[in-house]
Write a protein that holds these residues in place. Structure first.
Motif, PDB file in Angstrom:
ATOM      1  N   LEU A  38     -14.671 -29.819 -50.583  1.00 49.49           N
ATOM      2  CA  LEU A  38     -13.514 -29.229 -51.021  1.00 49.49           C
ATOM      3  C   LEU A  38     -13.519 -27.677 -51.109  1.00 49.49           C
ATOM      4  N   GLN A  39     -14.603 -27.169 -51.469  1.00 47.24           N
ATOM      5  CA  GLN A  39     -14.642 -25.732 -51.558  1.00 47.24           C
ATOM      6  C   GLN A  39     -14.785 -25.226 -49.994  1.00 47.24           C
ATOM      7  N   ILE A  40     -15.288 -25.790 -49.267  1.00 50.12           N
ATOM      8  CA  ILE A  40     -15.113 -25.214 -47.803  1.00 50.12           C
ATOM      9  C   ILE A  40     -13.769 -25.190 -47.506  1.00 50.12           C
ATOM     10  N   GLU A  41     -13.134 -26.433 -47.694  1.00 51.55           N
ATOM     11  CA  GLU A  41     -11.637 -26.462 -47.070  1.00 51.55           C
ATOM     12  C   GLU A  41     -10.660 -25.382 -47.795  1.00 51.55           C
ATOM     13  N   LEU A  42     -11.059 -25.319 -49.193  1.00 52.28           N
ATOM     14  CA  LEU A  42     -10.160 -24.169 -50.022  1.00 52.28           C
ATOM     15  C   LEU A  42     -10.411 -22.999 -49.126  1.00 52.28           C
ATOM     16  N   LEU A  43     -11.545 -22.536 -48.896  1.00 54.35           N
ATOM     17  CA  LEU A  43     -11.755 -21.405 -48.282  1.00 54.35           C
ATOM     18  C   LEU A  43     -11.206 -21.356 -47.042  1.00 54.35           C
ATOM     19  N   ARG A  44     -11.133 -22.062 -46.231  1.00 56.14           N
ATOM     20  CA  ARG A  44     -10.549 -22.175 -44.705  1.00 56.14           C
ATOM     21  C   ARG A  44      -9.135 -21.999 -45.016  1.00 56.14           C
ATOM     22  N   GLU A  45      -8.485 -22.656 -45.998  1.00 53.22           N
ATOM     23  CA  GLU A  45      -6.990 -22.389 -46.306  1.00 53.22           C
ATOM     24  C   GLU A  45      -6.779 -21.104 -46.633  1.00 53.22           C
ATOM     25  N   THR A  46      -7.679 -20.778 -47.388  1.00 52.11           N
ATOM     26  CA  THR A  46      -7.469 -19.201 -47.890  1.00 52.11           C
ATOM     27  C   THR A  46      -7.480 -18.419 -46.994  1.00 52.11           C
TER      28      THR A  46
ATOM     29  N   GLN B 206      -1.327 -30.532 -44.430  1.00 48.82           N
ATOM     30  CA  GLN B 206      -1.282 -31.060 -46.133  1.00 48.82           C
ATOM     31  C   GLN B 206      -2.566 -30.347 -46.654  1.00 48.82           C
ATOM     32  N   PHE B 207      -2.090 -29.157 -47.341  1.00 47.60           N
ATOM     33  CA  PHE B 207      -3.238 -28.312 -47.941  1.00 47.60           C
ATOM     34  C   PHE B 207      -4.051 -28.807 -49.215  1.00 47.60           C
ATOM     35  N   ALA B 208      -5.230 -28.752 -49.692  1.00 48.66           N
ATOM     36  CA  ALA B 208      -5.748 -29.414 -50.772  1.00 48.66           C
ATOM     37  C   ALA B 208      -5.161 -28.801 -51.962  1.00 48.66           C
ATOM     38  N   ASP B 209      -5.069 -27.431 -51.983  1.00 48.93           N
ATOM     39  CA  ASP B 209      -4.318 -26.554 -53.178  1.00 48.93           C
ATOM     40  C   ASP B 209      -2.874 -26.707 -53.216  1.00 48.93           C
ATOM     41  N   GLU B 210      -2.352 -27.309 -54.048  1.00 43.56           N
ATOM     42  CA  GLU B 210      -0.846 -27.869 -54.181  1.00 43.56           C
ATOM     43  C   GLU B 210      -0.097 -26.176 -54.179  1.00 43.56           C
TER      44      GLU B 210
ATOM     45  N   TYR C 260      -1.127 -23.612 -52.661  1.00 41.84           N
ATOM     46  CA  TYR C 260      -1.155 -23.128 -51.402  1.00 41.84           C
ATOM     47  C   TYR C 260      -0.173 -23.853 -50.474  1.00 41.84           C
ATOM     48  N   GLN C 261       0.033 -24.886 -50.641  1.00 37.40           N
ATOM     49  CA  GLN C 261       0.924 -25.754 -49.954  1.00 37.40           C
ATOM     50  C   GLN C 261       2.403 -25.154 -50.355  1.00 37.40           C
ATOM     51  N   LYS C 262       2.744 -24.790 -51.391  1.00 40.47           N
ATOM     52  CA  LYS C 262       4.066 -24.260 -51.920  1.00 40.47           C
ATOM     53  C   LYS C 262       4.328 -22.710 -50.957  1.00 40.47           C
ATOM     54  N   VAL C 263       3.177 -21.947 -50.678  1.00 42.53           N
ATOM     55  CA  VAL C 263       3.148 -20.753 -50.077  1.00 42.53           C
ATOM     56  C   VAL C 263       3.425 -20.956 -48.836  1.00 42.53           C
ATOM     57  N   LEU C 264       2.763 -22.123 -48.260  1.00 44.80           N
ATOM     58  CA  LEU C 264       2.901 -22.100 -46.889  1.00 44.80           C
ATOM     59  C   LEU C 264       4.536 -22.648 -46.633  1.00 44.80           C
ATOM     60  N   SER C 265       5.064 -23.372 -47.566  1.00 47.75           N
ATOM     61  CA  SER C 265       6.379 -23.897 -46.984  1.00 47.75           C
ATOM     62  C   SER C 265       7.299 -22.587 -47.216  1.00 47.75           C
ATOM     63  N   VAL C 266       7.164 -21.366 -48.239  1.00 52.12           N
ATOM     64  CA  VAL C 266       7.962 -20.301 -48.057  1.00 52.12           C
ATOM     65  C   VAL C 266       7.784 -19.610 -46.782  1.00 52.12           C
ATOM     66  N   LEU C 267       6.550 -19.625 -46.397  1.00 55.98           N
ATOM     67  CA  LEU C 267       6.177 -18.772 -45.045  1.00 55.98           C
ATOM     68  C   LEU C 267       6.974 -19.671 -43.733  1.00 55.98           C
TER      69      LEU C 267
ATOM     70  N   GLU D  88       8.236 -11.358 -52.123  1.00 48.87           N
ATOM     71  CA  GLU D  88       9.184 -11.132 -53.197  1.00 48.87           C
ATOM     72  C   GLU D  88       9.707 -12.599 -53.498  1.00 48.87           C
ATOM     73  N   ASN D  89       9.950 -13.314 -52.418  1.00 51.56           N
ATOM     74  CA  ASN D  89      10.258 -14.859 -52.640  1.00 51.56           C
ATOM     75  C   ASN D  89       9.344 -15.570 -53.216  1.00 51.56           C
ATOM     76  N   ILE D  90       8.005 -15.224 -52.755  1.00 54.57           N
ATOM     77  CA  ILE D  90       6.902 -16.146 -53.336  1.00 54.57           C
ATOM     78  C   ILE D  90       6.803 -15.630 -54.787  1.00 54.57           C
ATOM     79  N   GLY D  91       7.263 -14.487 -55.090  1.00 56.85           N
ATOM     80  CA  GLY D  91       7.117 -14.107 -56.697  1.00 56.85           C
ATOM     81  C   GLY D  91       8.110 -14.944 -57.349  1.00 56.85           C
ATOM     82  N   GLN D  92       9.338 -14.779 -56.849  1.00 59.89           N
ATOM     83  CA  GLN D  92      10.451 -15.566 -57.601  1.00 59.89           C
ATOM     84  C   GLN D  92      10.101 -17.154 -57.688  1.00 59.89           C
ATOM     85  N   MET D  93       9.329 -17.577 -56.913  1.00 64.30           N
ATOM     86  CA  MET D  93       8.859 -19.077 -57.002  1.00 64.30           C
ATOM     87  C   MET D  93       7.875 -19.121 -58.128  1.00 64.30           C
ATOM     88  N   GLY D  94       7.608 -18.089 -58.808  1.00 65.27           N
ATOM     89  CA  GLY D  94       6.363 -18.230 -59.878  1.00 65.27           C
ATOM     90  C   GLY D  94       4.901 -18.234 -59.148  1.00 65.27           C
ATOM     91  N   LEU D  95       4.764 -17.690 -57.746  1.00 60.98           N
ATOM     92  CA  LEU D  95       3.461 -18.007 -57.028  1.00 60.98           C
ATOM     93  C   LEU D  95       2.764 -16.597 -56.969  1.00 60.98           C
TER      94      LEU D  95
END
Length: 646
Positions: free
Chosen positions: A462-470, A494-498, A500-507, A521-528
């Motif tokens: 899981l740590q490895i996958e989170l690093l790849r997602e990062t 589907q990212f392991a970190d929820e 991260y998934q939200k940030v990906l959706s914004v992108l 700025e939009n990522i900030g407005q979403m509280g991320l």
């Protein structure tokens, strides 16, 4: 311009609201009591047969019990004639015999001069109209008759004629007008060779050009001679006339648009006259030039979505395409353009004469007109071939550049969404669903597989996958344009970190229509904001070669491709192992062994296959990653702990 205290009260006191409104309605005599100023009529703001529109003439207010429109004389003129506040005040002040105060002596002098020149123009218009009835205008009358002009139509549009030998300057000065006034009005010009001024218009059919208040400000002349240097000639720039800031038939069209008629922008005088005579009374035209930025703003003050009906030839289409670039920075919510495409080689006048009003009505219907975003897509799509991935990437880059010109952020966002829909429909037809939505055929399966894969993970995996997602998100946040390249994969990822998934959706939602700063700025407005900060501050991200300055341009793309490939193959391997365990009772040992072997082979294929001496190493998807980057990444993985990566 500010008005002195008490001016508007005095204006309202001098006016009879009943008289102002009475020009637009027919009073219901059975219901009205004019002696008491109690007046009723069918409402001019909506279609009705009963008299629900009430005017209290003594109090100076009106109210409709049907559509609830209400106001005073100024608001009534604004609504019915589709003008601004100051324009309405000037109209009513003229009726009341009041002078609207000028802001300064200089402005007053300028206004006085304009009034003098307007008088010259009106006299010139009358003189040109008289010339059309003379023997020298026989050819012009025959031409106009062939174009469908009878006596009544000639009178409505005040069509005139400038004789071949001229004569306007002599006629006007003979009536006592100053020579300089005739010159300043643009009717005559001083000769470079000395001598008397010469007439600007000769042997031409004359179209008077009036401003929004109906004052003659210029003339347009259509040449009768086939070898004339210019088929159409307009008055020069004067104190009255700025061709880039005015429209032919402005006043009539504004009033028609205020009553619900579509605002149609044609190319020339004949088109406007033909459209108006056929019932499309909200027709205007630019004055001898392509539509300017000022004219666009003027159009939007009349109607929120003008219909551009330019000629169906190469020049007309070219003018429409230029207009798109002018309009993009000016777009606002609810304010755009639509395009009515005339048949090839025809203008609106041709269509009306050859195919009739019903055909034109069909062409102008909203379902038939083309929204500006579609015109933009079609223009860029036809600019170059799109038969290779590189060409398609160039198309999307051009479109992103154009969308970046839009200043309104909401409009920019929806333009980006529309362009993505067009792209999916054009290049991914097998995944296109009715209604214009991207159909993720495998999204359910992908999510289920991802969840099963997550369940099968060890803590170190899981740590490895989170690093790849990062790493993936760090590169995409730095280079949002890369989202286009990997969008199909990212949409199903589907990212392991929820978070991260939200940030990906914004992108995925915003990369096409928003700048890097706006995405953050939009990522900030979403509280991320804390998520993007966490990504940027990650120790490995801070030394990631793909984010260094002066890097090779394809390194970021290689990095994302490699990490996505490794994520997929690792998750696929775990899923195969888990399913093999679940299905072992149903398969022979040989089949299970063969299945696990295939998965292991895929794992090995995701590793390095190139000579260790080469600068780059290549993964199974063809993406390359620098050896020093891969080495640094693997060193960091070793610090995390044991893992199954190749």
């Amino acid at each position: 311009m500010s008005l002195p205290p008490g001016f508007l009260d005095e204006l309202r006191n001098r006016l009879s609201l009943g008289q102002v409104v009475g020009r637009k309605v027919a009073w219901d005599q059975r219901k009205s009591n004019q002696g008491k100023g109690d007046l009723w009529a069918p409402c001019p703001f909506h279609q009705e047969k009963t008299a629900s529109f009430h005017v209290d003439d003594r109090k100076g207010f009106y109210y409709c019990f049907g559509c609830h429109a209400k106001g005073d004389a100024i608001s009534f003129v604004r609504e019915t004639e589709n003008v601004g506040f100051m324009e309405a005040v000037k109209i009513l002040a003229g009726e009341a015999g009041m002078e609207v105060p000028q802001a300064s002596p200089q402005e007053q002098a300028r206004a006085d001069r304009r009034t003098e020149l307007t008088g010259v123009m009106e006299e010139a218009a009358r003189w040109f109209r008289l010339q059309l009835k003379t023997g020298g205008a026989a050819e012009a009358r025959a031409y106009l008759e062939g174009r469908g002009f009878d006596a009544a139509k000639l009178e409505r549009w005040e069509i005139g004629f400038a004789p071949e030998q001229g004569g306007a300057f002599a006629a006007l000065t003979g009536k006592g007008m100053a020579a300089q006034d005739v010159i300043d009005a643009g009717i005559a010009a001083e000769s470079d060779r000395g001598g008397d001024p010469y007439d600007r218009f000769r042997d031409r059919i004359i179209f008077p050009i009036r401003d929004a208040r109906g004052r003659a400000i210029a003339f347009g002349g259509r040449a009768m001679a086939k070898d004339a240097r210019a088929k159409y000639l307009n008055s020069p720039e004067t104190l009255l006339f700025d061709k880039g800031r005015q429209l032919y038939n402005h006043g009539r069209a504004r009033e028609a648009a205020g009553k619900g008629q579509p605002l149609v922008v044609a190319e020339g005088y004949m088109d406007v006259i033909a459209l108006s005579e056929a019932g499309f009374t909200g027709a205007v035209a630019p004055l001898g030039t392509a539509i300017t930025e000022d004219q666009l703003r003027l159009l939007w003050r009349i109607a929120p979505e003008p219909i551009i009906a330019l000629d169906g030839d190469t020049a007309g289409l070219r003018a429409a395409m230029r207009l798109i670039d002018i309009a993009l920075p000016l777009l606002e919510a609810g304010q755009s353009l639509r395009f009515a495409l005339m048949p090839e080689g025809q203008d609106p006048d041709d269509v009306l004469r050859e195919k009739g009003t019903e055909t034109m009505q069909t062409l102008l219907e909203s379902e038939k007109t083309v929204p500006m975003v579609r015109m933009l897509w079609d223009r860029e799509l036809k600019q170059a071939p799109t038969d290779t991935p590189e060409a398609r990437a160039g198309l999307m880059r051009r479109l992103r550049s154009k969308i970046s010109l839009i200043n309104d952020r909401d409009v920019k966002f929806y333009y980006g969404q529309a362009i993505k829909q067009f792209r999916d429909h054009e290049f991914r037809p097998q995944n296109w669903a009715p209604g214009g939505a991207w159909s993720k055929k495998r999204s359910g399966a992908a999510s289920a597989a991802a969840k099963l894969s997550f369940l099968a993970q060890t803590p170190s995996e899981l740590q490895i996958e989170l690093l790849r997602e990062t790493v993936i998100l760090a590169v995409l946040l730095k280079f949002p344009g890369l989202t286009e390249t990997f969008e199909p994969t990212l949409e199903e990822m589907q990212f392991a970190d929820e978070d991260y998934q939200k940030v990906l959706s914004v992108l995925i939602e915003l990369y096409l229509s928003h700048s890097d700063e706006q995405i953050l700025e939009n990522i900030g407005q979403m509280g991320l904001s804390h998520v993007s900060s966490r990504i940027r501050s990650d120790p490995y991200v801070r030394v990631l070669p793909a984010l260094k300055k002066d890097l090779e341009s394809d390194i970021p793309q290689m990095t994302v491709a490699e990490q996505l490939a490794l994520l997929e193959v690792n998750r696929g391997h775990r899923l195969e192992m888990r399913q093999a365990e679940d299905d072992i009772a149903d398969f022979s040992d040989e089949k299970v062994t063969r299945r696990v072997a295939r998965s292991a082979e895929a794992m090995r294929n995701a590793g390095v296959r190139d000579d260790d001496k080469t600068e780059y190493q290549t993964g199974p998807n063809g993406a390359r990653i620098k050896k020093d980057e891969k080495s640094a990444f693997e060193a960091l993985l070793k610090q995390i702990g044991p893992q199954n990566d190749p």
